[in-house]
Design a protein around this motif. Structure first.
Motif, PDB file in Angstrom:
ATOM      1  N   LEU A  40       0.819  -1.210   0.000  1.00 21.66           N
ATOM      2  CA  LEU A  40       0.000   0.000   0.000  1.00 21.66           C
ATOM      3  C   LEU A  40       0.856   1.264   0.000  1.00 21.66           C
ATOM      4  N   ALA A  41       1.919   1.257   0.802  1.00 19.54           N
ATOM      5  CA  ALA A  41       2.805   2.427   0.873  1.00 19.54           C
ATOM      6  C   ALA A  41       3.469   2.692  -0.478  1.00 19.54           C
ATOM      7  N   GLU A  42       3.902   1.630  -1.159  1.00 21.14           N
ATOM      8  CA  GLU A  42       4.544   1.793  -2.470  1.00 21.14           C
ATOM      9  C   GLU A  42       3.586   2.387  -3.494  1.00 21.14           C
ATOM     10  N   ARG A  43       2.294   2.218  -3.281  1.00 17.01           N
ATOM     11  CA  ARG A  43       1.285   2.740  -4.200  1.00 17.01           C
ATOM     12  C   ARG A  43       0.716   4.077  -3.737  1.00 17.01           C
ATOM     13  N   GLY A  44       1.307   4.650  -2.681  1.00 12.43           N
ATOM     14  CA  GLY A  44       0.904   5.976  -2.237  1.00 12.43           C
ATOM     15  C   GLY A  44      -0.280   6.015  -1.298  1.00 12.43           C
ATOM     16  N   ALA A  45      -0.711   4.876  -0.804  1.00 13.60           N
ATOM     17  CA  ALA A  45      -1.833   4.849   0.136  1.00 13.60           C
ATOM     18  C   ALA A  45      -1.361   5.355   1.500  1.00 13.60           C
ATOM     19  N   PRO A  46      -2.225   6.018   2.228  1.00 11.23           N
ATOM     20  CA  PRO A  46      -1.844   6.590   3.529  1.00 11.23           C
ATOM     21  C   PRO A  46      -1.859   5.535   4.629  1.00 11.23           C
TER      22      PRO A  46
END
Length: 167
Positions: free
Chosen positions: A61-67
Protein backbone atom coordinates in the motif's frame (compact mmCIF):
# COMPACT_ATOMS: atom_id res chain seq x y z
CA UNK A 1 11.63 -5.82 26.30
CA UNK A 2 14.13 -8.69 26.27
CA UNK A 3 13.51 -9.20 22.54
CA UNK A 4 14.27 -5.54 21.88
CA UNK A 5 17.43 -5.67 23.99
CA UNK A 6 18.63 -8.69 22.00
CA UNK A 7 18.10 -6.85 18.71
CA UNK A 8 19.83 -3.78 20.12
CA UNK A 9 22.82 -5.81 21.29
CA UNK A 10 23.26 -7.18 17.76
CA UNK A 11 23.36 -3.64 16.41
CA UNK A 12 20.06 -4.05 14.53
CA UNK A 13 18.19 -1.49 16.59
CA UNK A 14 18.87 1.69 18.54
CA UNK A 15 16.98 1.71 21.84
CA UNK A 16 16.36 5.12 23.40
CA UNK A 17 14.07 5.18 26.43
CA UNK A 18 11.44 2.75 25.11
CA UNK A 19 7.87 3.61 26.05
CA UNK A 20 4.76 1.45 26.02
CA UNK A 21 2.14 2.79 23.59
CA UNK A 22 -0.39 -0.03 23.76
CA UNK A 23 -0.86 -3.38 25.46
CA UNK A 24 -3.51 -5.42 23.68
CA UNK A 25 -3.27 -8.35 21.25
CA UNK A 26 0.13 -6.90 20.42
CA UNK A 27 2.39 -4.94 22.70
CA UNK A 28 3.31 -1.71 20.92
CA UNK A 29 6.49 0.03 22.07
CA UNK A 30 8.09 3.22 20.82
CA UNK A 31 11.73 2.18 20.86
CA UNK A 32 13.24 5.44 19.64
CA UNK A 33 11.98 8.69 18.06
CA UNK A 34 11.49 7.07 14.65
CA UNK A 35 10.62 3.40 15.30
CA UNK A 36 7.74 1.49 16.85
CA UNK A 37 7.93 -2.22 17.64
CA UNK A 38 4.84 -4.40 17.56
CA UNK A 39 5.40 -7.54 19.61
CA UNK A 40 3.22 -10.61 19.60
CA UNK A 41 4.32 -12.36 22.78
CA UNK A 42 2.89 -15.84 22.24
CA UNK A 43 3.25 -16.22 18.49
CA UNK A 44 2.59 -19.56 16.87
CA UNK A 45 3.08 -20.09 13.12
CA UNK A 46 -0.30 -18.48 12.39
CA UNK A 47 0.66 -15.40 14.41
CA UNK A 48 4.02 -15.10 12.65
CA UNK A 49 2.28 -15.47 9.26
CA UNK A 50 -0.23 -12.78 10.24
CA UNK A 51 2.59 -10.37 11.12
CA UNK A 52 4.42 -11.13 7.88
CA UNK A 53 1.19 -10.43 5.95
CA UNK A 54 0.70 -7.11 7.81
CA UNK A 55 4.19 -5.98 6.77
CA UNK A 56 3.71 -7.16 3.18
CA UNK A 57 0.29 -5.50 2.78
CA UNK A 58 1.49 -2.26 4.35
CA UNK A 59 4.57 -2.20 2.13
CA UNK A 60 2.38 -2.81 -0.96
CA UNK A 61 0.00 0.00 0.00
CA UNK A 62 2.81 2.43 0.87
CA UNK A 63 4.54 1.79 -2.47
CA UNK A 64 1.28 2.74 -4.20
CA UNK A 65 0.90 5.98 -2.24
CA UNK A 66 -1.83 4.85 0.14
CA UNK A 67 -1.84 6.59 3.53
CA UNK A 68 -0.63 3.78 5.79
CA UNK A 69 1.99 3.34 8.47
CA UNK A 70 5.10 2.08 6.74
CA UNK A 71 7.29 -0.80 7.85
CA UNK A 72 10.88 0.23 8.55
CA UNK A 73 13.80 -0.41 6.25
CA UNK A 74 16.31 -0.12 9.10
CA UNK A 75 15.90 -1.99 11.27
CA UNK A 76 14.61 -4.60 8.83
CA UNK A 77 10.85 -4.69 9.48
CA UNK A 78 10.62 -8.42 10.14
CA UNK A 79 8.93 -10.33 11.50
CA UNK A 80 11.78 -11.32 13.79
CA UNK A 81 11.22 -14.43 15.86
CA UNK A 82 12.64 -14.90 19.37
CA UNK A 83 11.47 -17.94 21.30
CA UNK A 84 7.67 -17.49 21.39
CA UNK A 85 7.75 -13.77 20.57
CA UNK A 86 7.50 -12.24 17.13
CA UNK A 87 8.40 -8.58 16.42
CA UNK A 88 7.79 -6.20 13.52
CA UNK A 89 9.11 -2.65 13.19
CA UNK A 90 7.21 0.35 11.90
CA UNK A 91 7.87 4.02 11.29
CA UNK A 92 6.55 6.12 14.15
CA UNK A 93 3.47 8.18 13.26
CA UNK A 94 2.54 11.09 15.50
CA UNK A 95 -1.07 11.45 16.51
CA UNK A 96 -3.29 14.18 15.16
CA UNK A 97 -4.62 16.62 17.75
CA UNK A 98 -6.93 18.50 15.40
CA UNK A 99 -10.40 17.66 14.16
CA UNK A 100 -10.59 14.94 11.54
CA UNK A 101 -11.48 15.95 7.98
CA UNK A 102 -14.18 13.38 7.23
CA UNK A 103 -13.95 13.80 3.45
CA UNK A 104 -10.18 13.25 3.57
CA UNK A 105 -10.63 10.16 5.76
CA UNK A 106 -13.21 8.72 3.34
CA UNK A 107 -10.97 9.38 0.34
CA UNK A 108 -7.99 7.85 2.13
CA UNK A 109 -9.91 4.70 3.02
CA UNK A 110 -11.19 4.46 -0.54
CA UNK A 111 -7.61 4.67 -1.86
CA UNK A 112 -6.53 1.88 0.51
CA UNK A 113 -9.37 -0.33 -0.74
CA UNK A 114 -8.61 0.45 -4.38
CA UNK A 115 -4.95 -0.46 -3.91
CA UNK A 116 -5.84 -3.66 -2.05
CA UNK A 117 -7.50 -4.80 -5.28
CA UNK A 118 -3.98 -4.94 -6.79
CA UNK A 119 -2.47 -6.91 -3.91
CA UNK A 120 -1.38 -10.34 -5.17
CA UNK A 121 -0.91 -12.04 -1.78
CA UNK A 122 -3.51 -13.79 0.31
CA UNK A 123 -5.77 -11.73 2.54
CA UNK A 124 -7.77 -13.12 5.46
CA UNK A 125 -11.34 -14.15 4.78
CA UNK A 126 -13.53 -11.42 6.25
CA UNK A 127 -16.61 -13.61 6.65
CA UNK A 128 -14.64 -16.33 8.41
CA UNK A 129 -13.42 -13.77 10.96
CA UNK A 130 -16.91 -12.32 11.35
CA UNK A 131 -18.39 -15.78 11.86
CA UNK A 132 -15.73 -16.61 14.47
CA UNK A 133 -16.50 -13.39 16.32
CA UNK A 134 -20.22 -14.14 16.26
CA UNK A 135 -19.57 -17.65 17.58
CA UNK A 136 -17.50 -16.18 20.42
CA UNK A 137 -20.45 -13.97 21.34
CA UNK A 138 -22.51 -17.15 21.80
CA UNK A 139 -20.23 -18.50 24.54
CA UNK A 140 -20.89 -17.82 28.23
CA UNK A 141 -17.34 -16.43 28.63
CA UNK A 142 -18.08 -13.54 26.26
CA UNK A 143 -20.37 -11.97 28.86
CA UNK A 144 -17.54 -11.44 31.34
CA UNK A 145 -15.93 -8.83 29.08
CA UNK A 146 -19.08 -6.98 28.00
CA UNK A 147 -22.01 -5.36 29.72
CA UNK A 148 -25.33 -7.07 29.12
CA UNK A 149 -26.42 -4.18 26.87
CA UNK A 150 -23.21 -4.28 24.80
CA UNK A 151 -23.45 -8.06 24.47
CA UNK A 152 -27.07 -7.87 23.26
CA UNK A 153 -26.23 -5.00 20.89
CA UNK A 154 -23.29 -6.86 19.28
CA UNK A 155 -25.29 -10.05 18.82
CA UNK A 156 -28.08 -8.08 17.11
CA UNK A 157 -25.65 -6.20 14.87
CA UNK A 158 -23.99 -9.48 13.84
CA UNK A 159 -27.36 -11.06 13.05
CA UNK A 160 -28.28 -8.14 10.76
CA UNK A 161 -24.77 -7.95 9.38
CA UNK A 162 -24.75 -11.64 8.46
CA UNK A 163 -27.51 -11.03 5.91
CA UNK A 164 -25.00 -9.05 3.84
CA UNK A 165 -23.03 -12.24 3.30
CA UNK A 166 -25.51 -13.46 0.71
CA UNK A 167 -25.38 -10.23 -1.35
Amino acid sequence: MEVLRRLSSRGDLTLMKPSLLKDSNHVTIRVNPDVVARVLLDADENGAAMLAREVDVSRHLAERGAPVTRPTEKPESGPHRFDQACVTFWQYESTIDSDVDIAHAVNSLNLVHQELLHYSGDLPNFWKSADQTYQQLQTPNSRQFLSEGDHRFLKEVFKRFHHLKSL
